[in-house]
Design an enzyme around this catalytic site. Structure first.
Site, short mmCIF file in Angstrom:
data_model
loop_
_atom_site.label_atom_id
_atom_site.label_comp_id
_atom_site.label_asym_id
_atom_site.label_seq_id
_atom_site.Cartn_x
_atom_site.Cartn_y
_atom_site.Cartn_z
N GLU A 12 -5.57 -4.99 10.56
CA GLU A 12 -4.60 -3.91 10.71
C GLU A 12 -4.89 -3.15 12.00
O GLU A 12 -5.68 -2.19 12.00
CB GLU A 12 -4.70 -2.95 9.51
CG GLU A 12 -4.38 -3.60 8.19
CD GLU A 12 -3.70 -2.62 7.26
OE1 GLU A 12 -2.57 -2.92 6.85
OE2 GLU A 12 -4.27 -1.57 6.97
N LYS B 204 -0.01 4.30 -0.40
CA LYS B 204 -0.67 5.50 0.13
C LYS B 204 -0.46 6.68 -0.83
O LYS B 204 -0.50 6.50 -2.04
CB LYS B 204 -0.16 5.81 1.54
CG LYS B 204 -0.16 4.57 2.44
CD LYS B 204 0.09 4.88 3.87
CE LYS B 204 0.21 3.57 4.66
NZ LYS B 204 0.02 3.74 6.07
N SER C 88 3.19 -2.12 10.36
CA SER C 88 4.65 -2.08 10.53
C SER C 88 5.32 -3.41 10.20
O SER C 88 6.25 -3.83 10.89
CB SER C 88 5.01 -1.61 11.94
OG SER C 88 4.52 -0.30 12.15
N ASN D 165 0.86 -1.19 0.00
CA ASN D 165 0.00 0.00 0.00
C ASN D 165 0.90 1.23 0.00
O ASN D 165 1.49 1.57 1.01
CB ASN D 165 -0.88 -0.02 1.26
CG ASN D 165 -1.70 1.26 1.38
OD1 ASN D 165 -1.84 2.00 0.42
ND2 ASN D 165 -2.26 1.50 2.56
N GLU E 64 -7.01 4.65 7.45
CA GLU E 64 -6.81 6.07 7.11
C GLU E 64 -8.04 6.62 6.38
O GLU E 64 -8.36 7.80 6.51
CB GLU E 64 -5.52 6.23 6.28
CG GLU E 64 -4.29 6.04 7.17
CD GLU E 64 -3.06 5.53 6.46
OE1 GLU E 64 -3.01 5.52 5.22
OE2 GLU E 64 -2.12 5.12 7.17
N HIS F 167 -9.63 1.02 4.56
CA HIS F 167 -8.36 1.23 5.27
C HIS F 167 -8.60 2.21 6.42
O HIS F 167 -9.40 3.13 6.30
CB HIS F 167 -7.30 1.77 4.30
CG HIS F 167 -5.93 1.77 4.89
ND1 HIS F 167 -5.51 2.74 5.77
CD2 HIS F 167 -4.89 0.91 4.74
CE1 HIS F 167 -4.26 2.48 6.15
NE2 HIS F 167 -3.86 1.37 5.53
N GLY G 177 2.10 2.38 10.69
CA GLY G 177 3.03 3.49 10.53
C GLY G 177 3.69 3.94 11.82
O GLY G 177 4.30 5.00 11.88
C1 PEP Z 1 -0.89 0.14 5.88
O1 PEP Z 1 -0.91 1.29 5.50
O2 PEP Z 1 -1.78 -0.64 5.50
C2 PEP Z 1 0.19 -0.29 6.77
C3 PEP Z 1 0.12 -1.47 7.31
O3 PEP Z 1 1.20 0.60 6.96
P1 PEP Z 1 2.61 0.31 7.69
O4 PEP Z 1 3.15 -0.98 7.16
O5 PEP Z 1 3.47 1.48 7.35
O6 PEP Z 1 2.33 0.21 9.16
#
Ligand code: PEP
Length: 252
Positions: free
Chosen positions: A167, A11, A213, A9, A97, A95, A173
């Protein structure tokens, strides 16, 4: 058998030129991969360039979001038929976000999921609890509510491509990663809710990814667990060698 899926992803990162440069570096690093489904989720403006660059490779491409309607007066939105017309095969839905900054709700997630299934796009529905919800022991109820709401009215006979990404919002992040035990427990809760909402056959074949992460160093310990069917990767997917290493380690 559930085929592992490793997704990137990106973003709101990468211009089309940067996205193509990633793809050119990444393809040779994973050319020998035969076991994982690899999907890139570039920003909407980079979709055509990336789809062109991955042409006839083992990589698939999807949209980071979509509207549930085919067309209409919805400035700024992208429809499922637009994604399909470009050559997208997958779409991210709900997601955190999108939920946090753009007003995505359980109800719009449900509409988008039904639309994606109707258009034969592989939907990756994201669910996960906030830190306060985990600390107040509400993780299970939040996950059950989000999964049940997403699947409301979905026909089990047409749910086959369904993918869910667990998630935890506190891990996205932040550099914090769920322990394999935390992730495995959450995945079991999600799979049980898919069985309750649809049926046990669909639940057994639904792929559930972990996201939050994921890095080359932790991909293996997470993805080797029986209920974890791959990873949704944000920050560490922006660099081709880091993402290729995650694919490699997740399959090890
Ligand atoms: C994501 O945006 O779906 C995500 C898991 O981000 P990150 O790996 O940076 O935590």
């Amino acid at each position: 058998m559930r085929k592992p899926l490793i997704a990137a992803n990106w973003k709101m990162y990468k211009t089309p030129a940067e996205a193509v440069a990633f793809t050119e570096a990444f393809l040779p690093l994973t050319a020998s991969n035969r076991h994982a489904e690899i999907v890139l989720f570039p920003s909407a403006t980079s979709l055509p360039a990336v789809i062109d660059a991955i042409h006839s490779s083992h990589i698939r491409v999807g949209g980071q979001d979509m509207h549930w309607l085919d067309e209409g007066a919805y400035t700024g939105a992208t429809s499922p038929i637009m994604l399909k017309a470009l050559g997208c095969t997958h779409v991210l839905i709900g997601h955190s976000e999108r939920r946090q900054y753009f007003g995505e709700t359980d109800e719009t997630v449900n509409r988008k999921l039904k639309s994606a299934l109707a258009h034969h796009l592989v939907p990756i529905v994201c669910v996960g609890e906030h830190l306060a919800e985990r600390e107040s022991s509400h993780t299970a109820s939040v996950l059950k509510r989000q999964v049940a709401a997403a699947l409301l009215g979905v026909d089990p006979n047409h749910a086959a491509p369904l993918v869910i990404a667990y998630e935890p919002v506190w891990a996205i992040g932040t550099g914090l990663t769920a322990t394999p035990e935390i992730a495995e427990e959450a995945h079991k809760i999600i799979r049980a809710q898919v069985a309750a909402s649809l049926n046990s056959i669909v639940a057994a074949s639904t792929r559930i990814l972990y996201g939050g992460s994921v890095k080359p160093e932790n991909a293996s310990s997470l993805c080797r667990l029986s209920d974890i069917d791959g990873a949704l990767v944000g920050g560490a997917s922006l660099d081709p060698s880091s993402f290729a290493q995650i694919v490699h380690n997740a399959m090890a």
